[in-house]
Design an enzyme around this catalytic site. Structure first.
Site, PDB file in Angstrom:
ATOM      1  N   GLU A  61      10.503   0.713  10.092  1.00 53.58           N
ATOM      2  CA  GLU A  61      11.507   1.750   9.834  1.00 53.58           C
ATOM      3  C   GLU A  61      10.804   3.065  10.089  1.00 53.58           C
ATOM      4  O   GLU A  61       9.941   3.469   9.306  1.00 53.58           O
ATOM      5  CB  GLU A  61      12.014   1.609   8.398  1.00 53.58           C
ATOM      6  CG  GLU A  61      13.352   2.261   8.194  1.00 53.58           C
ATOM      7  CD  GLU A  61      13.225   3.706   7.791  1.00 53.58           C
ATOM      8  OE1 GLU A  61      13.229   4.563   8.713  1.00 53.58           O
ATOM      9  OE2 GLU A  61      13.104   3.986   6.607  1.00 53.58           O
ATOM     10  N   LYS A 113       0.851  -1.195   0.000  1.00 48.40           N
ATOM     11  CA  LYS A 113       0.000   0.000   0.000  1.00 48.40           C
ATOM     12  C   LYS A 113       0.882   1.239   0.000  1.00 48.40           C
ATOM     13  O   LYS A 113       1.598   1.508   0.960  1.00 48.40           O
ATOM     14  CB  LYS A 113      -0.919   0.046   1.224  1.00 48.40           C
ATOM     15  CG  LYS A 113      -1.967   1.146   1.040  1.00 48.40           C
ATOM     16  CD  LYS A 113      -2.630   1.568   2.319  1.00 48.40           C
ATOM     17  CE  LYS A 113      -1.875   2.606   3.091  1.00 48.40           C
ATOM     18  NZ  LYS A 113      -1.714   3.905   2.422  1.00 48.40           N
ATOM     19  N   CYS A 128      13.560  10.536   6.615  1.00 50.25           N
ATOM     20  CA  CYS A 128      13.541  10.010   7.984  1.00 50.25           C
ATOM     21  C   CYS A 128      14.895  10.134   8.654  1.00 50.25           C
ATOM     22  O   CYS A 128      14.984  10.319   9.853  1.00 50.25           O
ATOM     23  CB  CYS A 128      13.050   8.568   7.999  1.00 50.25           C
ATOM     24  SG  CYS A 128      13.930   7.524   6.850  1.00 50.25           S
ATOM     25  N   GLU A 139      10.436  15.138  15.449  1.00 49.65           N
ATOM     26  CA  GLU A 139      10.748  15.081  14.022  1.00 49.65           C
ATOM     27  C   GLU A 139       9.889  16.122  13.299  1.00 49.65           C
ATOM     28  O   GLU A 139       8.660  16.038  13.339  1.00 49.65           O
ATOM     29  CB  GLU A 139      10.433  13.676  13.512  1.00 49.65           C
ATOM     30  CG  GLU A 139      10.770  13.456  12.070  1.00 49.65           C
ATOM     31  CD  GLU A 139      10.531  12.020  11.619  1.00 49.65           C
ATOM     32  OE1 GLU A 139       9.477  11.452  11.967  1.00 49.65           O
ATOM     33  OE2 GLU A 139      11.386  11.481  10.900  1.00 49.65           O
TER      34      GLU A 139
HETATM   35  P1  NAI Z   1       2.052   7.790   8.561  1.00 47.63           P
HETATM   36  O1  NAI Z   1       2.953   6.983   9.400  1.00 47.63           O
HETATM   37  O2  NAI Z   1       0.687   8.051   9.044  1.00 47.63           O
HETATM   38  O3  NAI Z   1       1.890   7.102   7.127  1.00 47.63           O
HETATM   39  C1  NAI Z   1       2.770   6.159   6.569  1.00 47.63           C
HETATM   40  C2  NAI Z   1       1.958   5.075   5.885  1.00 47.63           C
HETATM   41  O4  NAI Z   1       1.193   4.360   6.855  1.00 47.63           O
HETATM   42  C3  NAI Z   1       0.941   5.570   4.880  1.00 47.63           C
HETATM   43  O5  NAI Z   1       0.904   4.677   3.798  1.00 47.63           O
HETATM   44  C4  NAI Z   1      -0.357   5.534   5.650  1.00 47.63           C
HETATM   45  O6  NAI Z   1      -1.473   5.405   4.837  1.00 47.63           O
HETATM   46  C5  NAI Z   1      -0.175   4.307   6.488  1.00 47.63           C
HETATM   47  N1  NAI Z   1      -0.969   4.254   7.702  1.00 47.63           N
HETATM   48  C6  NAI Z   1      -1.472   5.284   8.445  1.00 47.63           C
HETATM   49  N2  NAI Z   1      -2.150   4.811   9.503  1.00 47.63           N
HETATM   50  C7  NAI Z   1      -2.068   3.470   9.457  1.00 47.63           C
HETATM   51  C8  NAI Z   1      -2.554   2.414  10.278  1.00 47.63           C
HETATM   52  N3  NAI Z   1      -3.233   2.665  11.372  1.00 47.63           N
HETATM   53  N4  NAI Z   1      -2.273   1.146   9.940  1.00 47.63           N
HETATM   54  C9  NAI Z   1      -1.544   0.880   8.851  1.00 47.63           C
HETATM   55  N5  NAI Z   1      -1.068   1.824   8.017  1.00 47.63           N
HETATM   56  C10 NAI Z   1      -1.321   3.106   8.315  1.00 47.63           C
HETATM   57  O7  NAI Z   1       2.746   9.140   8.229  1.00 47.63           O
HETATM   58  P2  NAI Z   1       2.023  10.458   7.634  1.00 47.63           P
HETATM   59  O8  NAI Z   1       0.696  10.684   8.261  1.00 47.63           O
HETATM   60  O9  NAI Z   1       2.067  10.349   6.192  1.00 47.63           O
HETATM   61  O10 NAI Z   1       2.987  11.582   8.173  1.00 47.63           O
HETATM   62  C11 NAI Z   1       2.880  12.075   9.503  1.00 47.63           C
HETATM   63  C12 NAI Z   1       4.242  12.332  10.066  1.00 47.63           C
HETATM   64  O11 NAI Z   1       4.961  11.113  10.162  1.00 47.63           O
HETATM   65  C13 NAI Z   1       5.121  13.209   9.229  1.00 47.63           C
HETATM   66  O12 NAI Z   1       4.923  14.544   9.495  1.00 47.63           O
HETATM   67  C14 NAI Z   1       6.488  12.761   9.626  1.00 47.63           C
HETATM   68  O13 NAI Z   1       6.903  13.438  10.773  1.00 47.63           O
HETATM   69  C15 NAI Z   1       6.326  11.324   9.934  1.00 47.63           C
HETATM   70  N6  NAI Z   1       6.765  10.439   8.838  1.00 47.63           N
HETATM   71  C16 NAI Z   1       7.942   9.828   8.968  1.00 47.63           C
HETATM   72  C17 NAI Z   1       8.402   9.009   7.957  1.00 47.63           C
HETATM   73  C18 NAI Z   1       9.692   8.347   8.070  1.00 47.63           C
HETATM   74  O14 NAI Z   1      10.129   7.686   7.142  1.00 47.63           O
HETATM   75  N7  NAI Z   1      10.352   8.453   9.181  1.00 47.63           N
HETATM   76  C19 NAI Z   1       7.663   8.812   6.732  1.00 47.63           C
HETATM   77  C20 NAI Z   1       6.379   9.479   6.719  1.00 47.63           C
HETATM   78  C21 NAI Z   1       5.986  10.265   7.740  1.00 47.63           C
END
Ligand code: NAI
Length: 794
Positions: A266, A192, A300, A397
């Site tokens: 990760e 996904k 990240c 972050e």
């Molecule tokens: P997120 O962690 O919510 O999203 C990442 C992925 O997880 C997306 O594909 C999302 O649809 C999915 N997801 C969301 N809720 C889920 C659940 N309950 N179960 C399974 N999958 C789920 O990150 P988001 O909302 O895009 O960004 C929010 C903050 O997270 C950002 O501002 C940033 O600080 C951080 N972030 C960090 C990342 C990293 O690689 N360290 C990558 C993306 C976001």
């Protein structure tokens, strides 16, 4: 603009990349995408879609399907059906598929790069030169692992059907990091993409199917968090691989607890970027540009916390501010810009909000006076100085182009500040003194350290974090193991329920120094009375009381954790030293072999021959891990740059070990020995029904020069003590073998500091079988690999 004006300004004009082909691809799909399941596009069963926008303009790009339960079911069914035939293909055949995918990415590189820039808002210069070439490299590299699977991973089998959930910051590269190893090693995938950036995943699936990837091997289900949750919770998925926020990672850990799904996370970071006063200052300034303004800081492992040695801080900040003024923020398809758009308005607001908080907390704001494009989500390169290490902007972050800067005086202070974080993903160290740089690199709590460089990635070198940055590695041979499991562990059966001890704990009598006294606990190298002053009887199989052990409680575990924490010198002791001590334990145990065998027979009812065999196997096992202590080593990677990446196994730290009920001595030795061989310190909770072999064992430890606190033993209720270990924030990992209930609670309670867990879901290992119960499968879990990148040359 007139020629004279160009000469006046000497600045670049826009150099836009054409988007014709990308727009045609969108038009061919009529701007609407279904899921990609079983080799073709299908409409979502519910018929619902969401809109995806161009971050640079806010314009609608396409409508994308929202995956519901039926869609996820269909994808899992297709992946399940495809998995066995895919795994049964000879490695060479899978290698050919992976190679074809690598070539495919190269052939369509420009189209993928443009779609990615449009959909994510990142500069085409980055997608063209970094994201897409690195993705192709990942498929090439893993084509190689598929080719070598039969020889290099002969004792392993694929995990099975894998659910993968990825973020929006590197949509295509994250797909490659997830899909390439999974497919190479014989798994099938349901992936996904993040809701902001689904398009390149759909484009890739379409191209892959056209190139002959069998249906069902790769399925893409689009949607938001709810769709991700459906994948995470699906019963017929064997593994979840997630990249994203720590918050969601934690949720996933909790949701998958006890399910038996293997898991890699990760997650986020707040990576330090340390500049010593003998650093090449201009090089370090350019380093910051790559560390925090690459991909608008939505990385990240972004070097977002600058730690600058006091003496050079004014000069460094001045040059950095000057360099910031020359950065160009523009449209993603303009080839001459440094930074483009933030992925979405909501992310932009988050960045603005956090920066405002930082300023309110007293930080000084530096932003160059540069013009931002109108219409989309843009944010200028930003530096915050005068930041306190405890302030929100220094600990959270931000995930945007915002560096915060602090100063330090000594290397020790730099290490302390750098490690002052709940995260542990990456770090950069800048110094011209290689001894200093490596000294610091070795002591940083991070999965990746770059020396005089930043944000270097390669398929050959594992990537992943420590602490709340998650667990598991992507890339490198260690990344392959995340998609495999030992052949010897397949087909294990649930162990029979142990009948619980009949007698309840009673007030202990710890004062009597008689031979048959109640065995105490062993904490910090000393025998200790249990805090509660209770003991529990130990019964023979016939129900006869044959001894008593202390009833450890929460306080005893906390004391043991403190003792293990204080024994950190063990983690930096030489491997030679650790090996000697393991051999010495084995030698002292063999001197008392008969006594231990008698004890095992009395507790378990085993025949004398069987009990002797268990003691002999324990002695051999201790020798094996003594042998491994100085042989399970790192490797030197040679990624495609002038330099090396040192992949070093590091101990995880303080590890709780909950021993299985059966094999009271061998179970303990099989778990504790690999951990201490690799430099961990342990708190062991012995077999609940048969704890006396372990309490006898500490007298062996006392005579074997094991430093105080390296092995601590707390007897009592396995479930109660495991709860305290799993929830304790100073425990880095828990290994727990026993009931399914035990595995579930350990995984669930580990979410606090996202500790590593190694559990058996109630399925017993045959401890006498060396292929199942000894060796690399245990050593790999006893360490984290840290990759230290050292570029060299001018
Ligand atoms: P997120 O962690 O919510 O999203 C990442 C992925 O997880 C997306 O594909 C999302 O649809 C999915 N997801 C969301 N809720 C889920 C659940 N309950 N179960 C399974 N999958 C789920 O990150 P988001 O909302 O895009 O960004 C929010 C903050 O997270 C950002 O501002 C940033 O600080 C951080 N972030 C960090 C990342 C990293 O690689 N360290 C990558 C993306 C976001």
């Amino acid at each position: 603009m007139s020629v004279a004006k160009f000469f006046d300004e000497m600045s670049y004009g826009p150099a836009p990349e054409a988007d014709t082909e990308a727009r045609q691809w969108l038009a061919r799909h009529k701007g609407r995408f279904g899921h990609f399941i079983n080799g073709g596009f299908v409409d979502p069963v519910s018929g619902t879609t969401f809109d995806t926008f161009e971050p640079a303009t806010g314009a609608l790009l396409a409508k994308v399907a929202i995956g519901g339960r039926e869609d996820v079911n269909a994808a899992v069914t297709a992946a399940r059906k495809a998995q066995d035939p895919w795994a049964k293909l000879p490695g060479h055949a899978r290698a050919r598929h992976l190679y074809a995918l690598a070539r495919l990415i190269q052939r369509h590189a420009r189209l993928i790069a443009v779609v990615e820039a449009l959909d994510n808002g990142k500069p085409i210069r980055e997608t063209r030169d970094i994201d897409i070439p690195l993705a192709a490299r990942h498929f090439y590299h893993h084509a190689g692992w598929a080719q070598l699977q039969e020889t290099e991973f002969a004792d392993q089998v694929p995990v099975g059907v894998v659910g993968q959930v990825i973020p929006w910051n590197f949509p295509f590269l994250m797909l490659a990091w997830k899909v390439a190893p999974a497919l190479a090693l014989g798994n099938t995938v349901i992936l996904k993409p993040a809701e902001f950036t689904s398009l390149t995943a759909l484009l890739f699936a379409e191209l892959a199917a056209a190139a002959g990837l069998p249906p069902g091997v790769l399925n893409i289900v689009t949607g938001e968090g709810e769709t991700g949750a459906l994948i995470v919770e699906h019963e017929d998925i064997d593994k979840i691989a997630f990249t994203g926020s720590t918050e969601v990672g934690r949720l996933i850990r909790e949701k998958t607890a006890g399910s038996g799904k293997s898991l890699t996370l990760e997650l986020g970071g707040k990576s330090p970027f340390i500049v010593f006063d003998d650093a090449d200052i201009d090089g370090a300034v350019e380093g910051v540009v790559d560390a925090i303004w690459f991909n608008q800081g939505q990385v990240c492992c972004a070097g977002s916390r600058l730690l600058v040695q006091e003496g050079v801080a004014p000069l460094f900040h001045e040059r950095l501010a000057r360099r910031m003024g020359t950065l160009r923020v523009g449209h993603p398809l303009d080839k001459a810009i440094d930074m483009a758009a933030i992925v979405a308005p909501v992310q932009l607001q988050r960045i603005e909000g956090l920066v405002a908080k930082g300023v309110a907390e007293g930080a000084s704001l530096h932003q160059p006076k540069i013009e931002l494009p109108k219409g989309g989500s843009f944010y200028p390169p930003t530096l915050l100085t005068n930041v306190q290490p405890t302030s929100v902007v220094a600990t959270e972050e931000i995930f945007g182009p915002v560096a915060v800067s602090m100063t330090f005086r000594t290397p020790e202070e730099a290490i302390q500040l750098a490690n002052h974080s709940r995260y542990g993903l990456a770090a950069s160290v800048w110094s011209e003194t290689i001894g200093l740089a490596l000294h610091v690199a070795a002591r940083l709590a991070a999965g990746v350290v770059w020396v005089n460089a930043t944000n270097l990635f390669d398929a050959s070198s594992g990537f992943g974090g420590k602490r709340e940055s998650g667990f598991g590695r992507e890339g490198g041979k260690e990344g392959c193991y995340e998609y495999l499991k030992p052949k010897a562990w397949t087909g294990r059966k649930l162990r029979a329920e142990q009948s619980p001890p009949v007698l309840k704990p009673v007030a202990g009598d710890f004062a009597i120094p008689a031979l048959d006294r109640t065995a105490k606990l062993f904490i910090g190298g000393k025998q200790a009375r249990p805090d509660g002053n209770y003991s529990r009887p130990v019964l023979s199989p016939k129900g006869k009381a044959i001894g008593e052990v202390g009833e450890g409680n929460r306080k005893d575990i906390r004391n043991a954790v403190a003792a293990a924490g204080a024994a950190s010198a063990w983690s930096s002791a030489t491997a030679h030293n650790r090996a000697q001590i393991l051999y010495y334990i084995a030698e002292n145990l063999s001197g008392r072999a008969a006594e231990f065998a008698d004890r095992i027979a009395a507790m378990t009812g085993a025949t004398a021959a069987h009990a002797k065999a268990e003691v002999d196997a324990s002695i051999t096992r201790l020798f094996s891990y003594g042998a491994w202590a100085d042989k399970y080593e790192g490797v030197v990677h040679q990624p495609p740059l002038r330099g090396v990446a040192l992949a070093m196994p590091e101990p995880q730290g303080v590890v709780g070990v909950v021993c299985p009920p059966e094999a009271p001595l061998l179970g303990l030795v099989s778990l504790v020995a690999p951990l201490i061989a690799m430099g961990n310190r342990v708190i062991a909770v012995p077999s609940e029904p048969h704890p006396l072999a372990a309490t006898d064992f500490y007298s062996v430890l006392e005579t074997s020069d094991v430093p105080a606190g390296v092995i601590n033993i707390v007897t009592g209720s396995v479930i109660d003590l495991a709860k305290t270990l799993a929830a304790h924030n100073d425990v880095d990992a828990v290994w727990a073998f026993g009931s399914a209930e035990l595995s579930t609670l350990v995984e669930k309670l580990s979410v606090g500091n996202l500790k590593r867990t190694f559990v058996d879901y109630g399925k017993a290992i045959d401890w006498m079988d060396r292929s199942a119960a000894e060796g690399l499968a245990f050593l790999r879990r006893a360490v984290d690999v840290k990759n230290i990148w050292i570029p060299y040359g001018e």
